[in-house]
Design a protein around this motif. Structure first.
Motif, PDB file in Angstrom:
ATOM      1  N   VAL A 203       0.831  -1.203   0.000  1.00 39.44           N
ATOM      2  CA  VAL A 203       0.000   0.000   0.000  1.00 39.44           C
ATOM      3  C   VAL A 203       0.868   1.257   0.000  1.00 39.44           C
ATOM      4  O   VAL A 203       0.652   2.184  -0.789  1.00 39.44           O
ATOM      5  CB  VAL A 203      -0.963  -0.003   1.204  1.00 39.44           C
TER       6      VAL A 203
ATOM      7  N   LEU B 113       1.204   3.879  -3.311  1.00 37.59           N
ATOM      8  CA  LEU B 113       0.805   5.275  -3.155  1.00 37.59           C
ATOM      9  C   LEU B 113       1.992   6.222  -3.365  1.00 37.59           C
ATOM     10  O   LEU B 113       1.830   7.308  -3.938  1.00 37.59           O
ATOM     11  CB  LEU B 113       0.187   5.496  -1.775  1.00 37.59           C
TER      12      LEU B 113
ATOM     13  N   ALA C 284       2.541   6.361  -7.084  1.00 34.53           N
ATOM     14  CA  ALA C 284       1.489   7.185  -7.689  1.00 34.53           C
ATOM     15  C   ALA C 284       1.764   8.663  -7.459  1.00 34.53           C
ATOM     16  O   ALA C 284       1.581   9.496  -8.362  1.00 34.53           O
ATOM     17  CB  ALA C 284       0.126   6.802  -7.109  1.00 34.53           C
ATOM     18  N   GLY C 285       2.195   9.005  -6.235  1.00 22.86           N
ATOM     19  CA  GLY C 285       2.538  10.393  -5.950  1.00 22.86           C
ATOM     20  C   GLY C 285       3.688  10.885  -6.807  1.00 22.86           C
ATOM     21  O   GLY C 285       3.663  12.014  -7.310  1.00 22.86           O
TER      22      GLY C 285
ATOM     23  N   SER D  92       2.226   1.380 -11.403  1.00 22.36           N
ATOM     24  CA  SER D  92       2.593   1.216  -9.997  1.00 22.36           C
ATOM     25  C   SER D  92       1.927   0.019  -9.317  1.00 22.36           C
ATOM     26  O   SER D  92       2.597  -0.691  -8.543  1.00 22.36           O
ATOM     27  CB  SER D  92       2.334   2.514  -9.223  1.00 22.36           C
TER      28      SER D  92
ATOM     29  N   VAL E 171      -7.758   2.118  -0.910  1.00 21.83           N
ATOM     30  CA  VAL E 171      -6.431   2.257  -1.521  1.00 21.83           C
ATOM     31  C   VAL E 171      -6.562   2.660  -2.984  1.00 21.83           C
ATOM     32  O   VAL E 171      -5.853   3.553  -3.470  1.00 21.83           O
ATOM     33  CB  VAL E 171      -5.643   0.938  -1.393  1.00 21.83           C
ATOM     34  N   TRP E 172      -7.464   2.017  -3.689  1.00 23.21           N
ATOM     35  CA  TRP E 172      -7.696   2.291  -5.109  1.00 23.21           C
ATOM     36  C   TRP E 172      -8.119   3.741  -5.323  1.00 23.21           C
ATOM     37  O   TRP E 172      -7.647   4.413  -6.241  1.00 23.21           O
ATOM     38  CB  TRP E 172      -8.768   1.327  -5.590  1.00 23.21           C
TER      39      TRP E 172
ATOM     40  N   VAL F  34      -7.648   6.419  -3.194  1.00 26.13           N
ATOM     41  CA  VAL F  34      -6.574   7.343  -2.831  1.00 26.13           C
ATOM     42  C   VAL F  34      -5.472   7.331  -3.878  1.00 26.13           C
ATOM     43  O   VAL F  34      -4.859   8.360  -4.172  1.00 26.13           O
ATOM     44  CB  VAL F  34      -6.016   6.989  -1.438  1.00 26.13           C
ATOM     45  N   TRP F  35      -5.221   6.166  -4.457  1.00 25.28           N
ATOM     46  CA  TRP F  35      -4.208   6.033  -5.512  1.00 25.28           C
ATOM     47  C   TRP F  35      -4.460   7.001  -6.670  1.00 25.28           C
ATOM     48  O   TRP F  35      -3.523   7.510  -7.285  1.00 25.28           O
ATOM     49  CB  TRP F  35      -4.219   4.589  -6.004  1.00 25.28           C
ATOM     50  N   HIS F  36      -5.725   7.308  -6.978  1.00 26.24           N
ATOM     51  CA  HIS F  36      -6.060   8.208  -8.083  1.00 26.24           C
ATOM     52  C   HIS F  36      -5.788   9.678  -7.780  1.00 26.24           C
ATOM     53  O   HIS F  36      -5.698  10.484  -8.705  1.00 26.24           O
ATOM     54  CB  HIS F  36      -7.549   8.078  -8.448  1.00 26.24           C
TER      55      HIS F  36
END
Length: 310
Positions: free
Chosen positions: A54, A58, A61-62, A82, A193-194, A196-198
């Motif tokens: 996780v 993330l 992704a950031g 990612s 998680v999915w 927030v990942w966006h």
């Protein structure tokens, strides 16, 4: 997996029955849908690896969002890859192995139908209601523009879907199940998680949505929850990641040309747009998730995702 209106960036559109099968022996996690060879032990699930997954996905992704904001197109590739990169790294080097990745094509055909059919019906219903109310109009040359969008984007959008699903339903779902997390809580955790990942991707792209972000994010998160339950059921009931890839991919592939203003004019995108945060699509995603959940609970248990007892 959502698709932005502009057709040049990766899309991520964004499952669910409680697993009740036989628990694996203490200290082991049975693989999804397959039995290990005699004399070998399945990989032991680890909360440490889940946390690493996780955090890693993330962070990547950031970093991808930061690169996009800085004008570097490599950020989009880092972002979309990612989930796959972290899943592959932990399976190869973190001790998780590949036994429960669900890479075999298996499971009853009805679950593949429930993967392929809903998005065409959902998008068709949303645009059909828009046409009936005068808020949506198919542009001249719609068929050709739509066909061209499908032809040029089918492969990359399916690759994007595979990259995401190998992470969400190919890694996070079965690892949480092996740790004993029940289906409802598991799908909610994956959805969190999915979703927030966006966030870095959405924030990095000014044209991702026409909605105020304060409105977009809650609607989008609700859609992600519905899709997580829908896709999670497909994963659990087949023991394979491919139905989730199919459902996710169909949504991505169809949404791309349907959001092209050269193909479809939409006056009230909040209501009728072929994207998860559109109100009609969101409502129908919730109905789909509820129906698939109900079907799964009323069906024989079959090959459920295993869970480990401590």
């Amino acid at each position: 997996m959502t698709t932005r209106a502009a057709p040049t960036t990766p899309a991520a559109l964004m499952g669910t029955a409680a697993p009740t099968g036989t628990a694996a022996p203490t200290g082991t996690a049975a693989p999804t849908g397959t039995a290990p060879p005699t004399g070998t032990a399945p990989p032991v699930a680890s909360w440490r690896n889940v946390v690493v997954y996780v955090a890693g996905v993330l962070l990547l992704a950031g970093a991808g969002g930061a690169l996009i904001a800085g004008g570097n197109d490599a950020g989009g590739l880092l972002f979309i890859l990612s989930p796959l990169l972290m899943a592959a790294g932990l399976r190869w080097f973190g001790g998780d192995g590949w036994r429960d990745a669900g890479l075999r094509l298996r499971g009853p055909a009805r679950w593949y139908v429930l993967a392929a059919l809903p998005y065409p019906l959902i998008f068709g219903a949303a645009l059909g209601l828009g046409i009936a109310t005068g808020s949506v109009e198919l542009q001249e040359g719609f068929v050709g523009t739509f066909a061209l969008g499908l032809a040029t984007q089918a492969v990359p959008r399916l690759v994007f879907a595979f990259s995401e699903e190998l992470g969400w339903r190919g890694y996070l779902e079965p690892r949480l199940a092996a740790l004993g997390v029940r289906a409802t809580r598991r799908h909610l955790l994956v959805a969190a998680v999915w979703g927030v990942w966006h966030v870095p991707y959405v924030l990095a792209l000014d044209g991702y949505t026409d909605l105020p972000r304060a409105l977009f994010f809650p609607l989008f998160l609700l859609a992600v929850v519905a899709m997580a339950f829908w896709f999670g059921v497909l994963r659990e009931r087949t023991g394979s990641v491919w139905p989730a890839v199919l459902a996710h991919g169909v949504g991505n592939v169809l949404a791309y040309p349907l959001l092209d203003p050269n193909a479809v004019r939409i006056d009230q995108g909040l209501v009728f747009a072929a994207r998860p945060e559109g109100l009609v699509v969101l409502a129908l995603l919730a109905v789909t998730a509820a129906a698939v959940w109900r079907l799964a609970h009323g069906a024989p248990r079959g090959r459920a995702l295993p869970r480990r007892t401590r």
